[in-house]
Design a protein around this motif. Structure first.
Motif, mmCIF file in Angstrom:
data_model
loop_
_atom_site.group_PDB
_atom_site.id
_atom_site.type_symbol
_atom_site.label_atom_id
_atom_site.label_comp_id
_atom_site.label_asym_id
_atom_site.label_seq_id
_atom_site.Cartn_x
_atom_site.Cartn_y
_atom_site.Cartn_z
ATOM 1 N N ASP A 39 34.008 60.682 -1.075
ATOM 2 C CA ASP A 39 34.423 59.886 0.091
ATOM 3 C C ASP A 39 35.726 59.148 -0.186
ATOM 4 O OD1 ASP A 39 32.190 60.706 1.477
ATOM 5 O OD2 ASP A 39 31.061 58.841 1.131
ATOM 6 N N LEU A 40 35.849 58.596 -1.390
ATOM 7 C CA LEU A 40 37.056 57.840 -1.718
ATOM 8 C C LEU A 40 38.279 58.747 -1.826
ATOM 9 C CD1 LEU A 40 35.610 55.229 -4.246
ATOM 10 C CD2 LEU A 40 36.069 54.951 -1.803
ATOM 11 N N VAL A 41 38.082 59.972 -2.308
ATOM 12 C CA VAL A 41 39.193 60.937 -2.332
ATOM 13 C C VAL A 41 39.665 61.187 -0.898
ATOM 14 C CG1 VAL A 41 39.841 63.348 -2.796
ATOM 15 C CG2 VAL A 41 38.555 62.057 -4.507
ATOM 16 N N GLN A 42 38.716 61.381 0.008
ATOM 17 C CA GLN A 42 39.071 61.582 1.425
ATOM 18 C C GLN A 42 39.822 60.371 1.970
ATOM 19 O OE1 GLN A 42 38.598 64.402 3.211
ATOM 20 N NE2 GLN A 42 37.665 65.387 1.450
ATOM 21 N N ASN A 43 39.364 59.174 1.597
ATOM 22 C CA ASN A 43 40.038 57.957 2.064
ATOM 23 C C ASN A 43 41.477 57.882 1.564
ATOM 24 O OD1 ASN A 43 37.732 57.156 3.389
ATOM 25 N ND2 ASN A 43 37.122 55.656 1.854
ATOM 26 N N VAL A 44 41.697 58.325 0.332
ATOM 27 C CA VAL A 44 43.060 58.315 -0.208
ATOM 28 C C VAL A 44 43.956 59.207 0.640
ATOM 29 C CG1 VAL A 44 44.516 59.041 -2.151
ATOM 30 C CG2 VAL A 44 42.439 57.725 -2.571
ATOM 31 N N PHE A 45 43.488 60.402 0.949
ATOM 32 C CA PHE A 45 44.334 61.316 1.713
ATOM 33 C C PHE A 45 44.483 60.862 3.165
ATOM 34 C CE2 PHE A 45 43.959 63.834 -2.041
ATOM 35 C CZ PHE A 45 45.230 64.382 -2.129
ATOM 36 N N HIS A 67 48.443 54.622 -6.834
ATOM 37 C CA HIS A 67 48.521 53.245 -6.347
ATOM 38 C C HIS A 67 47.633 53.094 -5.109
ATOM 39 C CE1 HIS A 67 50.320 49.303 -5.861
ATOM 40 N NE2 HIS A 67 50.454 49.574 -4.588
ATOM 41 N N ILE A 68 47.696 54.055 -4.225
ATOM 42 C CA ILE A 68 46.820 54.062 -3.046
ATOM 43 C C ILE A 68 45.366 54.181 -3.493
ATOM 44 C CG2 ILE A 68 46.133 55.401 -1.004
ATOM 45 C CD1 ILE A 68 49.123 56.078 -0.617
ATOM 46 N N ALA A 69 45.092 55.033 -4.474
ATOM 47 C CA ALA A 69 43.725 55.221 -4.976
ATOM 48 C C ALA A 69 43.159 53.915 -5.531
ATOM 49 C CB ALA A 69 43.701 56.313 -6.044
ATOM 50 N N ARG A 70 43.965 53.176 -6.248
ATOM 51 C CA ARG A 70 43.522 51.878 -6.764
ATOM 52 C C ARG A 70 43.162 50.952 -5.613
ATOM 53 N NH1 ARG A 70 46.842 48.545 -9.089
ATOM 54 N NH2 ARG A 70 45.175 47.496 -10.175
ATOM 55 N N ASN A 71 43.981 50.938 -4.587
ATOM 56 C CA ASN A 71 43.701 50.078 -3.431
ATOM 57 C C ASN A 71 42.408 50.502 -2.744
ATOM 58 O OD1 ASN A 71 45.990 48.560 -3.877
ATOM 59 N ND2 ASN A 71 47.241 49.721 -2.446
ATOM 60 N N VAL A 72 42.207 51.804 -2.593
ATOM 61 C CA VAL A 72 40.976 52.314 -1.976
ATOM 62 C C VAL A 72 39.769 51.892 -2.812
ATOM 63 C CG1 VAL A 72 39.676 54.444 -1.511
ATOM 64 C CG2 VAL A 72 42.036 54.236 -0.727
ATOM 65 N N SER A 73 39.884 52.012 -4.122
ATOM 66 C CA SER A 73 38.792 51.634 -5.019
ATOM 67 C C SER A 73 38.480 50.147 -4.909
ATOM 68 C CB SER A 73 39.161 51.993 -6.459
ATOM 69 O OG SER A 73 38.146 51.623 -7.345
ATOM 70 N N HIS A 74 39.520 49.326 -4.950
ATOM 71 C CA HIS A 74 39.320 47.882 -4.840
ATOM 72 C C HIS A 74 38.703 47.514 -3.492
ATOM 73 C CE1 HIS A 74 41.154 46.663 -8.599
ATOM 74 N NE2 HIS A 74 42.151 47.483 -8.356
ATOM 75 N N ASP A 75 39.198 48.116 -2.434
ATOM 76 C CA ASP A 75 38.655 47.832 -1.106
ATOM 77 C C ASP A 75 37.181 48.212 -1.025
ATOM 78 O OD1 ASP A 75 41.170 46.977 -0.399
ATOM 79 O OD2 ASP A 75 41.632 48.717 0.863
#
Length: 175
Positions: A39-45, A67-75
């Protein structure tokens, strides 16, 4: 990515195919949850598509993406306010030496201890170790993502490794 930015959205599929595995590995190692990682991979894209106009092209795409992936993870972790743990029984023996069962059991125990030690580190330190040691990111790339110097990243990784070593030794004593 520059073509995606200019409106050729079909190129995003190529980027997805190229980078979905490293992103999945990053998220899985952070959460220990395969479905969540997908799900988080999808959110990154989704965010790459949404914020494509922000990509300048003067830096590395992979750095911008992580950098986007880190933000998605933190969120995600802020939103859920839970920390996903890797149950020991879910760990599989990745390094099996059929000729020497004792060595195999010892390696499995070490991997379990390492996994437990990683889970006990603060999220920031775990993230640093995952990026530098498992994702093979250069300190400069990590510095670009974190907004700090390469030297600062070296210090942070060193301290994270020291903390991991201390937690590992503590767990080892209790086993």
């Amino acid at each position: 990515m520059l073509k995606v930015k200019d409106g050729d959205l079909d190129r995003l599929g190529l980027l997805f195919e190229r980078y979905k595995r490293p992103l999945y590995g990053f998220f899985y190692n952070m959460s220990k949850d395969g479905e969540l990682a997908e799900d988080l991979v999808q959110n990154v894209f989704f965010r790459i598509l949404k914020y494509r106009y922000l990509f300048r092209g003067d830096g590395d795409f992979k750095t911008w993406m992580f950098h986007i992936a880190r933000n998605v993870s933190h969120d995600n972790f802020k939103k859920n306010k839970i920390r996903h743990k890797d149950p020991i029984e879910d760990w599989e023996d990745h390094i099996r030496d059929d000729n020497d069962r004792v060595t195999s059991i010892q390696k499995d125990e070490e991997l379990q201890l390492l996994s437990m030690a990683m889970d006990r580190l603060p999220e920031e330190k775990r993230e640093l170790l995952l990026m530098s040691k498992y994702q093979d990111k250069k300190y400069k790339e990590i510095g670009d993502m974190l907004g700090c110097t390469e030297g600062a990243v070296k210090v942070k990784v060193f301290r994270a490794l020291q903390d991991l070593k201390a937690v590992y030794k503590q767990l080892e004593k209790h086993m």
